[in-house]
Design a protein around this motif. Sequence first.
Motif, short mmCIF file in Angstrom:
data_model
loop_
_atom_site.label_atom_id
_atom_site.label_comp_id
_atom_site.label_asym_id
_atom_site.label_seq_id
_atom_site.Cartn_x
_atom_site.Cartn_y
_atom_site.Cartn_z
N ILE A 135 0.82 -1.21 0.00
CA ILE A 135 0.00 0.00 0.00
C ILE A 135 0.86 1.26 0.00
N GLY A 136 2.01 1.22 0.68
CA GLY A 136 2.83 2.42 0.85
C GLY A 136 2.40 3.20 2.08
N GLY A 137 2.90 4.42 2.19
CA GLY A 137 2.55 5.25 3.33
C GLY A 137 1.17 5.86 3.19
N VAL A 138 0.41 5.86 4.29
CA VAL A 138 -0.93 6.47 4.30
C VAL A 138 -1.07 7.33 5.55
N ASP A 139 -1.93 8.34 5.48
CA ASP A 139 -2.14 9.24 6.61
C ASP A 139 -2.98 8.60 7.71
N ASP A 140 -3.94 7.79 7.33
CA ASP A 140 -4.84 7.17 8.30
C ASP A 140 -4.88 5.66 8.07
N THR A 141 -4.33 4.90 9.01
CA THR A 141 -4.25 3.45 8.86
C THR A 141 -5.43 2.70 9.48
N SER A 142 -6.33 3.42 10.15
CA SER A 142 -7.34 2.75 10.98
C SER A 142 -8.19 1.74 10.22
N LEU A 143 -8.68 2.10 9.03
CA LEU A 143 -9.54 1.19 8.28
C LEU A 143 -8.77 0.01 7.69
N TYR A 144 -7.47 0.19 7.48
CA TYR A 144 -6.67 -0.91 6.94
C TYR A 144 -6.56 -2.07 7.92
N TYR A 145 -6.49 -1.75 9.22
CA TYR A 145 -6.48 -2.83 10.21
C TYR A 145 -7.75 -3.70 10.11
N ASN A 146 -8.85 -3.05 9.76
CA ASN A 146 -10.12 -3.77 9.65
C ASN A 146 -10.18 -4.70 8.45
N LYS A 147 -9.19 -4.59 7.55
CA LYS A 147 -9.10 -5.50 6.41
C LYS A 147 -8.21 -6.70 6.70
N MET A 148 -7.57 -6.70 7.88
CA MET A 148 -6.63 -7.75 8.24
C MET A 148 -7.27 -8.81 9.14
N ASP A 149 -6.67 -10.00 9.14
CA ASP A 149 -7.06 -11.07 10.05
C ASP A 149 -6.01 -11.31 11.13
N ILE A 150 -4.75 -11.08 10.79
CA ILE A 150 -3.63 -11.28 11.70
C ILE A 150 -2.66 -10.13 11.50
N PHE A 151 -2.08 -9.64 12.60
CA PHE A 151 -1.09 -8.57 12.48
C PHE A 151 0.27 -9.09 12.90
N VAL A 152 1.31 -8.67 12.17
CA VAL A 152 2.66 -9.12 12.49
C VAL A 152 3.63 -7.94 12.51
N LEU A 153 4.47 -7.89 13.56
CA LEU A 153 5.55 -6.91 13.66
C LEU A 153 6.81 -7.65 14.08
N PRO A 154 7.65 -8.04 13.11
CA PRO A 154 8.83 -8.86 13.41
C PRO A 154 10.09 -8.03 13.70
N SER A 155 9.94 -6.96 14.47
CA SER A 155 10.98 -5.95 14.62
C SER A 155 12.20 -6.44 15.42
N PHE A 156 13.35 -5.84 15.12
CA PHE A 156 14.57 -6.07 15.89
C PHE A 156 14.78 -4.97 16.94
N ARG A 157 14.06 -3.85 16.80
CA ARG A 157 14.26 -2.72 17.72
C ARG A 157 13.02 -1.85 17.75
#
Length: 367
Positions: A257-279
């Motif tokens: 998708i790229g960068g967006v100003d408002d991410t709130s509705l995009y979360y509602n399109k997901m089933d699982i969220f992942v953040l595999p961060s190192f920091r």
Amino acid sequence: MKGKKILHIVSVSFSLRYFVGNQFHYFKEKGNEFYVACSDSSDFIALSREFGFTPFPVPILRSINPLQDIKSIYRLYQYIRREQFDIVIAHSPKGGLIGILAAYLARTPKRIFFRHGLVFETVTGLKKHLLINIERLIGFCATSIVNVSPSITRVSDRLKLNASSKNKLLGKGTCNGIDITKFKPRSGYKDSTVITIGFVGRLSKDKGLIELIDAWKLLCNKYKSIRLMLIGPLDERDPLPDAVLDQIYRDPTIDYIGGVDDTSLYYNKMDIFVLPSFREGFPTVTLEASASGLPVVTTKVTGCIDSIIENETGLFADNNSHSLNEKIRFYIDNQDIAQLHGRNGCQFVKDHFSEDLIYKQIEEKIL
């Protein structure tokens, strides 16, 4: 609370929405005046109109540039002396270095540094020692340090980045709280024919994108009706390898998708969220995902470790593709548990991280 004159200092205006956001409106209604010092940009001026603060453009480079940094410290020092602020609040290592030093020289009574993360955790050698000592200098000059997560406080105390008596924590962590009227479960946005795994953040090596894309290849070998949704800008300071970018651009199962100003509705399109961060400092995106009713897969690094309750609101994975693959597969294969963890996460955020709760903490501990 008596109205106060408050200056926030950030290196890039983009971060204002996440570091301060609705605090501007909430505390302005209580009689406070807000000013912001930041590198100049059209976005900076637009944000000043949206949030009602007075902008003061000053170069705050993210990289170290001794000559420009000294000039910026002097300009800020003059500005702070002229305006006589009650409180100066600086964010991020570079904003902290320039802002807190200027406020210290100007003898501002309250000099508050928000420690949003520990950049030195993913570097080595002389650069790591330099970054640690910059944190110590900021810690010496600040009157208070807001660590945005309990795990950052533990590292701060272990490395003696500042006197422990200066440490403050807002609730269970975070810097700004979550707007639970904006980030919430909504029906009607998901595509029922596929399972969507989502990521929100900078597309960089530090965020674990290389490992996530490798895990995605493994997942696609087993499942056909899945897609990966990536939301966020490419990070030029910590760029992904060309092969990874090519996979992101060309793979039909990856929706970039790229960068967006408002991410709130995009979360509602997901089933699982992942953040595999190192920091991380404290990953707001995991809280936004939980508030939106999603189960979360993340890592046990600083910040992330505080953002979920293991086996209740999410699962911890190791920083490698096989572990990420295993944890994401668990949620794909156990949709009832995934939905339960999503519901638990929603309540977890309401109980501990809503804006109202965090703003009361800011009023009690900072202003």
